[in-house]
Design an enzyme around this catalytic site. Structure first.
Site, PDB file in Angstrom:
ATOM      1  N   ASP A 120      -3.085   1.522  -1.759  1.00  0.00           N
ATOM      2  CA  ASP A 120      -2.075   0.467  -1.914  1.00  0.00           C
ATOM      3  C   ASP A 120      -0.745   0.961  -1.370  1.00  0.00           C
ATOM      4  O   ASP A 120      -0.136   1.875  -1.924  1.00  0.00           O
ATOM      5  CB  ASP A 120      -1.930   0.109  -3.398  1.00  0.00           C
ATOM      6  N   LYS A 149       2.142  -4.984   1.999  1.00  0.00           N
ATOM      7  CA  LYS A 149       2.910  -6.102   1.427  1.00  0.00           C
ATOM      8  C   LYS A 149       4.056  -6.528   2.341  1.00  0.00           C
ATOM      9  O   LYS A 149       4.658  -5.691   3.021  1.00  0.00           O
ATOM     10  CB  LYS A 149       3.477  -5.692   0.058  1.00  0.00           C
ATOM     11  N   HIS A 189       5.486  -9.396  -1.630  1.00  0.00           N
ATOM     12  CA  HIS A 189       5.848  -8.297  -2.532  1.00  0.00           C
ATOM     13  C   HIS A 189       6.562  -8.766  -3.806  1.00  0.00           C
ATOM     14  O   HIS A 189       6.271  -8.280  -4.904  1.00  0.00           O
ATOM     15  CB  HIS A 189       6.704  -7.277  -1.759  1.00  0.00           C
TER      16      HIS A 189
END
Ligand code: NAD
Length: 276
Positions: free
Chosen positions: A45, A75, A108
């Site tokens: 991530d 993101k 995000h």
């Protein structure tokens, strides 16, 4: 040890345990992610805002692990919300990552003050249609923000990645997400070390009962609640510890005692008022 997967509402699956790289220095990222991949993590991530997508990409390329065995999330940063700016942002992220597509692309933060998250969501739908992200979702969205994009688009987000740890367990949001088929990802799963989570009695007791560490107990708590989790550590030893969580199970009583630690207090920003 194989990591369980969670089914997403778009028919895809995601490894339930991954590795997060928030605040990993760009210069250190390739080493850190290479260590994580060697330990066994296959889900990474990252975010454009972390400034370390290039290091993630270099570690992936050097690993030789087939792309199909990896799950990579990045993101869309707040200043890139919009239509053309989102298209440009995903292209730059993919270039930095050295990938043709990501597995998951997230907005995000909602930044309700900008009022561009619905427009950005439509851009993400087109990014997915163009094959640049296999799944799309959001991060830091409350039920109010989710409600709006569900009403104003034809795509329910696959995931919502939110601050979530025993002291801030987000039960109403989890209930909402379950009703709408949205998977929840826990960020700051260990409370970012910002309060003495590991010293709390139910966690310390479960750790000693199972001869594991408090961090392993907390990660188990997330997993047994069906949450997707990607603790961060730059230490290979702790990466291995955080990955070694499939050899024990918390009892219903232990889970309930940890549930009782919820004090509804964030350690991070409030999505309704954040302006970064
Ligand atoms: P975290 O809760 O994973 O905490 C990380 C801290 O815990 C580090 O200081 C680390 O040293 C410590 N730690 C890790 N393993 C440990 C262990 N076994 N024993 C003791 N201490 C340990 O916090 P995080 O990094 O903020 O969250 C995880 C990931 O979530 C991030 O890396 C990032 O990918 C994601 N994230 C997303 C957002 C968002 O807005 N979407 C915000 C923050 C984090």
């Amino acid at each position: 040890m194989s990591v369980p997967t969670i089914s997403l509402n778009d028919g895809r699956t995601i490894p339930q345990l991954g590795f997060g790289v928030f605040r990993v220095e760009p210069a250190e990222t390739e080493r850190v992610v290479s260590d994580a991949l060697e330990v066994g993590y296959r889900h990474i991530d990252t975010a454009a805002a972390y400034g370390n997508e290039e290091g993630v990409g270099r570690a992936i390329a050097a690993s030789g692990i087939p792309r199909s065995e990896l799950f990579v999330t990045t993101k869309l940063w707040n200043s890139d919300q919009g239509t053309q700016s989102a298209f440009d942002a995903i292209d730059l992220s993919l270039e930095r990552l050295g990938l043709e597509s990501v597995d998951l692309y997230l907005i995000h933060w909602p930044r309700p003050d900008l009022d561009r998250y619905v427009e950005s969501w439509h851009a993400l739908e087109r990014i997915r249609a163009a094959g640049k992200a296999a799944s799309i979702g959001v991060s830091n969205f409350t039920p109010v923000h989710l409600e709006r994009i569900i009403a104003e688009s034809s795509t329910v987000p696959a995931v919502d990645q939110v601050e979530l740890h025993p002291g801030f367990a987000q039960v109403p949001l989890r209930d909402y997400a379950r009703e709408h088929g949205i998977a929840i990802e826990s960020w700051g799963p260990l409370g970012q070390g910002k309060y003495d989570l590991f010293g709390m009695a139910p966690i310390a007791a479960a750790a000693s009962a199972h001869s594991v560490t408090p961090a392993q107990v907390v990660i188990r708590w997330h997993l047994q609640h069906g949450l997707i989790v990607f603790p961060k550590s730059t230490s290979r030893e702790r990466m291995a510890e955080n990955f070694d969580v499939f050899g024990f199970e918390l009892s219903a009583d232990e889970l309930a005692a940890i549930d009782g630690l919820d004090r509804g207090k964030r350690v991070g920003a409030d999505p309704d008022t954040a302006t970064f």
